[in-house]
Write an enzyme that holds these catalytic residues in place. Structure first.
Site, short mmCIF file in Angstrom:
data_model
loop_
_atom_site.label_atom_id
_atom_site.label_comp_id
_atom_site.label_asym_id
_atom_site.label_seq_id
_atom_site.Cartn_x
_atom_site.Cartn_y
_atom_site.Cartn_z
N TYR A 137 37.30 47.71 5.04
CA TYR A 137 35.94 47.62 5.54
C TYR A 137 35.42 46.21 5.31
CZ TYR A 137 31.27 48.83 6.90
OH TYR A 137 30.08 48.87 7.59
N GLN A 208 30.13 55.93 9.83
CA GLN A 208 30.97 56.41 10.92
C GLN A 208 32.35 55.73 10.89
OE1 GLN A 208 28.00 54.97 11.21
NE2 GLN A 208 27.99 53.33 12.73
N ASN A 231 27.33 48.40 2.53
CA ASN A 231 25.97 48.74 2.09
C ASN A 231 25.93 50.16 1.49
OD1 ASN A 231 26.01 50.56 4.20
ND2 ASN A 231 24.80 49.27 5.58
N SER A 254 26.67 41.48 -7.80
CA SER A 254 27.57 40.53 -8.43
C SER A 254 26.99 39.98 -9.73
CB SER A 254 27.82 39.39 -7.44
OG SER A 254 28.95 38.67 -7.82
N HIS A 279 23.86 35.15 -4.11
CA HIS A 279 24.39 36.27 -3.34
C HIS A 279 23.29 37.24 -2.94
CE1 HIS A 279 28.69 35.98 -3.03
NE2 HIS A 279 28.83 35.64 -4.30
N GLU A 344 31.55 40.92 -14.45
CA GLU A 344 32.49 40.75 -13.34
C GLU A 344 33.19 39.38 -13.45
OE1 GLU A 344 30.48 40.32 -9.64
OE2 GLU A 344 32.26 40.77 -8.42
N HIS A 345 32.38 38.31 -13.52
CA HIS A 345 32.92 36.95 -13.67
C HIS A 345 32.53 36.42 -15.04
CE1 HIS A 345 31.99 37.35 -9.26
NE2 HIS A 345 33.21 36.88 -9.16
N ASP A 378 36.58 32.39 -6.33
CA ASP A 378 36.11 33.20 -5.20
C ASP A 378 36.91 32.94 -3.94
OD1 ASP A 378 34.12 34.62 -6.32
OD2 ASP A 378 32.46 33.51 -5.42
N GLU A 432 53.44 78.93 -23.53
CA GLU A 432 52.31 78.85 -22.59
C GLU A 432 52.23 80.09 -21.71
OE1 GLU A 432 52.52 75.14 -20.42
OE2 GLU A 432 51.99 73.97 -22.20
N HIS A 437 58.93 79.28 -15.55
CA HIS A 437 59.29 77.94 -16.01
C HIS A 437 60.43 78.03 -17.03
CE1 HIS A 437 55.46 76.74 -14.23
NE2 HIS A 437 55.73 75.48 -14.48
#
Lengths: 447, 447
Positions: A137, A208, A231, A254, A279, A344-345, A378, A432, A437
């Protein structure tokens, strides 16, 4: 206008409360979005192409008679690449080359099948294979990031994924005179898809598109995993199709955390904090430093540089809303606080970064030394820029080749092995209450 | 009473339609359960221990004044182990030893940090670290599987997880005279927790246990990942806390697919099909074989052996509801069909299993040769028995050491590297409209 950028000190009595306020962020669950997404997904699953066409017309303003008309032919991807200015084209190629080289190392370091035989001749191993088909995506519109195309598609390509299907919405512009019925196609995004080896691309987006990839339609092939940012609708749709297909992490805003010992030019650090803040208003930039005087110099650089930044409004909103300069007692304490944040960074802006690196347990990516600006990572250092956010670096990892592979255990028990293992398995299986088994193991015992 | 076990042939005209009917299975989303789970999670997040105590009393019939009273001390785990019959104790230890040895290989094969420097001195790498704290959900009541404790806890232990917290509900029996106010504690489960290195254990379960692990309470520490099987409430809760913590896959009913060339004793194959079917009415057992006469012999063994199985009612319901014997044109075709199913357990019951293994692309675990009954893999061969179900082997993997580790990228750009990379990054950043990213790179260029 002075900048209302929060400044904290770990030695202050109210530090813990202030720090919690800085850290606090939670993705609100929007039930209206969830319900809408559930409907769209169900509709795409039931009506396939027809539903995709309707939603694309309604949400993106893009009219088409068939979903096939929304496919971007490979030739158009190549033409976009060929049409780029020379400097962009070679930058894109250089970035792709480095990203590919890093991910090939990743494949070698842990992405290969292995097996061994134990003393009784029993073979044990792990077979590693690429996914057959994945969907990527790519957000469209204003936040179209060709670098994200590289970062999602190249690890898939290195893993050996059979078919990489990209979706990217191309909403028709409502504001300009150049409105194209097909919507706005970003040539850098198409060029990046070409360079990164995307096999097929469709100009669809939103829930969609996620539904079409997860369930398949007459035109869009069903994939086995969907990665890439989007989003709130896209995130909700990915969460909902998880299980039918694999997904990567759901990304939050971010974040950058700079751990500074005071030896890096302060304007470098200021700009690094900006590069996260620009960002998005919800992005978070934090500086941790044991040197109060240096923090003052960084603040001065922030105030000096901010007015010149084209995205100064976003940067200001982000810094004032979620940013912080934190004075710590020591670098050791700064490392401990960084582990609590799990950013994250994480930039270790120090003249001796390898002294601190072993203390850092949780981070998406660790940038060592003054020359390693987060922005180099990046785009082109090589490692992936799709990284765990919102503290999820405590349990998750950068996107990588491993996300596009899966493993199967291999077991070949020898006749001798079956004698030993059969007795153990039968004992535990009876314990068990699973008699079949147990008996399946016992049938292999020599009588 | 004859067994209504479906028999298909790929050469038949209606094969595709019949095959789709066999394959069809989908987890129904139960909105009532989802809503109830959302409430329980919100309540546990808000009220912590008090909420956990209330739900444990209500759902499990276990009364306690404090959550601390629901903790099983390490000494009790050890006592459970010491109290086992010698045969069980040594079987448990042997299984744990083999499972540990396999997972140690897995750690060596891909679970270590690595780095390299490129020609301009830039360091790139990946740091691999264990999760700090994980939670393991162990079902209680009738389906209490000590082997699952080993399979969840040992990879976490091998990964080096700092603290492994087990939760296991101990519902009070309503039917028997021996009702214990603390509920029924299964000694084999407690013993397995001891052997597998579980650090803390609480007798709680359901969505409230998942919530307690995800958010933490005054008594129960918040973990970073939750693994392990559970009922529909547990699965729904895990799905809902995903993102706050990591989770493993949501498991569907168990499956076995046997690919037979007709050389394995047919009673062995019959019993292997039973060993999946006995788990649960929804479990699926499928035989694929190019030899019609052999299929007949397996069917005869199934009918002969079924009446003697203690769990014959479950086995019958499973085989009649979801089982199938499929006659294929060839072993090659059988492999292709197996890839379409992507089974959890795949037995290659052949005298030449290595001929077929390369053709098999999707499976949780592949069992090679007649001696490798699936049950040996379930208990003690070494590989994990927590495997992807419902076709998710197309994109996911057995539980492993990698599930208890996370990775951080490492980047140290040299001064020389910053000159090359800075120009590439700036070009691409300007192309994306992210000027602070570009300028952060440009500041590192020598003027």
């Amino acid at each position: 206008m002075t900048l209302a950028l929060r400044q904290l000190a770990t030695a202050a009595a109210d530090f813990e409360a202030e720090f919690q306020r800085v850290l606090h962020w939670s993705a609100e669950t929007d039930h209206a979005i969830e319900a809408r997404v559930a409907e769209i997904l169900a509709d795409v699953q039931a009506r396939g192409d027809a539903a995709v066409l309707e939603y694309t017309a309604r949400f993106d303003g893009v009219q088409a008679d068939t979903v096939a008309a929304l496919e971007i032919p490979r030739g158009e991807l190549e033409a976009a690449f060929e049409g780029l200015p020379e400097a962009q084209r070679s930058a894109l190629e250089a970035a792709a080359r480095r990203v590919r080289a890093y991910h090939e190392r990743q494949l070698e370091a842990g992405g290969r099948s292995w097996s061994y035989r134990d003393e009784d001749g029993t073979l044990l191993g792990q077979k590693v294979t690429p996914l057959d088909r994945v969907g990527i995506y790519v957000p469209g519109g204003k936040a179209a990031y060709p670098s994200s195309v590289l970062m999602n598609a190249i690890p898939a390509q290195v893993a050996g994924v059979g078919e990489i299907v990209m979706v990217v919405p191309t909403p028709a512009r409502k504001d300009g005179p150049s409105a194209d019925a097909r919507g706005e196609r970003n040539p850098l995004v198409l060029a990046a898809a070409f360079v990164a080896g995307v096999h097929r691309a469709f100009t669809i987006g939103g829930a969609q598109a996620v539904g079409a990839l997860a369930y398949g339609t007459a035109t869009i092939p069903a994939v086995h995993k969907i990665t890439g940012p989007g989003n709130a609708y896209v995130a909700s749709a990915k969460r909902r199709v998880f299980g039918t297909v694999g997904i990567d992490m759901i990304a939050g805003p971010s974040e950058i955390l700079v751990l500074a010992d005071g030896t890096t030019p302060p304007d470098w650090v200021a700009m690094d904090l900006f590069s996260q803040a620009e960002h998005d208003e919800l992005a978070q930039s934090i500086l941790l430093c044991p040197d109060a005087e240096y923090i003052g110099r960084v603040r001065a650089e922030i105030e000096r540089l901010l007015p010149g930044m084209p995205r100064r409004d976003v940067i200001r909103a982000s810094l004032e809303g979620r940013g912080a300069l934190i004075h710590t007692r020591s670098m050791e304490e700064a490392c401990a606080i960084s582990n609590r944040i799990a950013p994250e960074h994480l930039e270790v802006s120090s003249c001796d970064p390898h002294r601190w690196e072993p203390l850092l347990r949780h981070a998406g990516a660790i940038f060592l030394g003054a020359f390693t600006s987060e922005s180099l990572g990046d785009y082109c250092a090589g490692p992936n820029h799709v990284l765990p956010t919102s503290g999820t670096a405590r349990f998750s990892s950068p996107l990588g080749v491993y996300d596009f592979q899966k493993r199967s255990s291999l077991i070949e028990v020898s006749e001798a092995g079956a004698q030993t293992l059969g007795r153990i398995a039968a004992e535990l299986a009876y314990g068990e209450g699973l008699q079949a088994h147990a008996q399946a193991a016992e049938l292999r015992l020599k009588r």
